[in-house]
Design an enzyme around this catalytic site. Structure first.
Site, PDB file in Angstrom:
ATOM      1  CG  ASP A 265      -0.253  -0.142   2.510  1.00 20.45           C
ATOM      2  OD1 ASP A 265       0.992  -0.057   2.540  1.00 20.45           O
ATOM      3  OD2 ASP A 265      -0.929  -0.323   3.536  1.00 20.45           O
TER       4      ASP A 265
ATOM      5  CG  ASP B 120      -6.108  -5.379   1.610  1.00 20.75           C
ATOM      6  OD1 ASP B 120      -5.791  -5.088   2.777  1.00 20.75           O
ATOM      7  OD2 ASP B 120      -6.636  -4.564   0.826  1.00 20.75           O
TER       8      ASP B 120
ATOM      9  CB  CYS C 151     -11.617 -28.262   7.508  1.00 16.92           C
ATOM     10  SG  CYS C 151     -10.260 -27.118   7.115  1.00 16.92           S
TER      11      CYS C 151
ATOM     12  CB  CYS D  76      -6.586 -26.812   7.064  1.00 14.76           C
ATOM     13  SG  CYS D  76      -6.987 -26.836   8.813  1.00 14.76           S
TER      14      CYS D  76
ATOM     15  CG  HIS E 217      -9.252 -23.633  10.495  1.00 16.53           C
ATOM     16  ND1 HIS E 217      -9.854 -24.689   9.850  1.00 16.53           N
ATOM     17  CD2 HIS E 217     -10.240 -22.715  10.714  1.00 16.53           C
ATOM     18  CE1 HIS E 217     -11.146 -24.443   9.709  1.00 16.53           C
ATOM     19  NE2 HIS E 217     -11.409 -23.249  10.224  1.00 16.53           N
TER      20      HIS E 217
END
Ligand SMILES: [Zn+2]
Length: 389
Positions: free
Chosen positions: A94, A304, A342, A344, A373
């Site tokens: 940025d 973002d 999940c 992950c 996660h």
């Protein structure tokens, strides 16, 4: 030669959603995409290899923090941001303007991007209190004068300076320098600030296009303009037309997004149709699950936000149904993973009970497993969104 290209692959039948790909010298970004924030050139607690395995395509780093510490010259000397942090995929930085706002005026007034979210939620730290007492940022025609939150030194950040810092950092995408006005700013102030921001963006683009460093560097970076204008329709429209008419690679929507999520949707509805269709659009600082879905529908390509990683470190975990607080007593003997199904690493190997124990014991692994996660969750969410377009 320009190594940057945005291609729209598919448009939704209903609404403005589109699926696309942004090509960069460090690989492609499939959109819509969520960009995790690594403020200090690090995704807190996870390695770049882990980030890649989660499916993270691009990360966002903060110019303000890196400029103050270690300083852009050191990063340049170490081979630029990619090499310094060992991340070979795309990076966006940025302009520093938002941090000047959030660590300056934002602290003084206790507000964030959406006024109703932060005032009650944000508890000032001791350091923030000290700084806010003496920060008093000064907005001048040339730029913003402020005090470093690290050592209290007075610094003038101008559009030219911001672009120079971002060139030295060497991210793939950089942002024009703007003033992020407070959601509490009135019409007259926001209008004046917008006109000044437009002058700053003209200067930013000019500084970006100047071949001060080398031809190579210009080809290796692309710049986004930022649409401002607060929650005022005519100002947002004016800004969208002005920035949309400039030679920016992409368009970011920044600043105060009003006092509620409804305001934010309205702002997007006013702005997006006035932006060139064939350029990527980024929504700055927004990353809530519903906000992303609403943003995509309205034609946003990238988002973002620091929230998914910050929440993870506080023990707040994302699931399809709701956010859960793993500190809760009901997880004391829960053998299940955070979310059944999940894929992950955390959910594949650990129970809620163990994770809860780590958080209560203040083990470093707690934040790490939770971050893995939450980021995996965000990447899967974006995959699904892309598939559905
Ligand atoms: Zn998981």
């Amino acid at each position: 030669m320009n190594k940057f290209k945005f291609t729209i692959l598919k448009k939704a039948k209903k609404g403005l959603a589109r699926r696309g790909v942004i090509e960069t010298p460090h690989g492609n970004v499939e959109t819509p995409a969520f960009i995790p924030v690594g403020t200090q050139a690090a995704l807190k607690s996870i390695t770049p290899d882990e980030a890649k395995s989660l499916g993270i395509q691009i990360i966002f780093a903060n110019t303000y923090h890196l400029f103050l510490r270690p300083g852009e010259k050191i990063i340049k000397k170490m081979g630029g941001l990619h090499k310094f942090m060992n991340w070979d995929r795309p990076i966006i930085t940025d302009s520093g303007g938002f941090q000047v706002f959030s660590l300056g005026k934002g602290l003084e007034q206790g507000v964030g991007k959406i006024a109703s979210i932060f005032p009650s939620e944000h508890k000032k730290t001791q350091l923030e209190k000290q700084i806010s007492n003496k920060s008093r940022i000064k907005i001048l025609e040339d730029g913003v004068e402020f005090r470093s939150h690290i050592d209290g030194n007075k610094i003038l950040l101008t559009p030219e300076k911001s672009i120079q810092i971002q060139k030295d950092l060497g991210a793939d995408f950089i942002l024009a320098f703007d003033e992020c006005t407070s959601p509490l700013a009135g019409y007259e102030y926001t209008k004046k600030a917008l006109e000044r921001t437009h002058r700053w963006e003209v200067k930013s683009l000019k500084a970006f296009q100047q071949k001060i460093n080398s031809k190579k560097q210009i080809q290796n970076q692309a710049i986004y303009g930022i649409v401002q204008g607060g929650a005022y329709k005519d100002l947002r429209e004016k800004s969208a037309k002005f920035i949309g008419g400039m030679d920016f690679f992409g368009m970011a929507i920044g600043g105060s997004l009003g006092k509620s999520k409804k305001d934010m949707h309205k702002i997007l509805d006013w702005t997006i149709p006035l932006l060139p269709e064939n350029r990527p659009r980024h929504l700055l600082g927004i990353g809530g699950i519903e906000d992303i879905k609403e943003g995509v529908k309205r034609g946003i390509d990238t988002f973002d936000c620091a929230a998914p990683t910050r929440m993870a470190r506080n023990g707040t975990l994302l699931t399809k149904e709701r956010q859960i607080n793993i500190m809760n007593a009901k997880y004391r003997t829960d053998k299940n993973p955070i979310e059944k199904g999940c894929q992950c690493y955390t959910c594949q190997n650990y129970s809620c009970a163990y994770l809860r124990h780590l958080f209560w014991a203040k083990e470093m692994l707690a934040g790490r497993l939770a971050t893995i996660h939450n980021l995996y969750f965000m990447m899967e969410l974006m995959k699904k969104i892309r598939k559905n377009i």
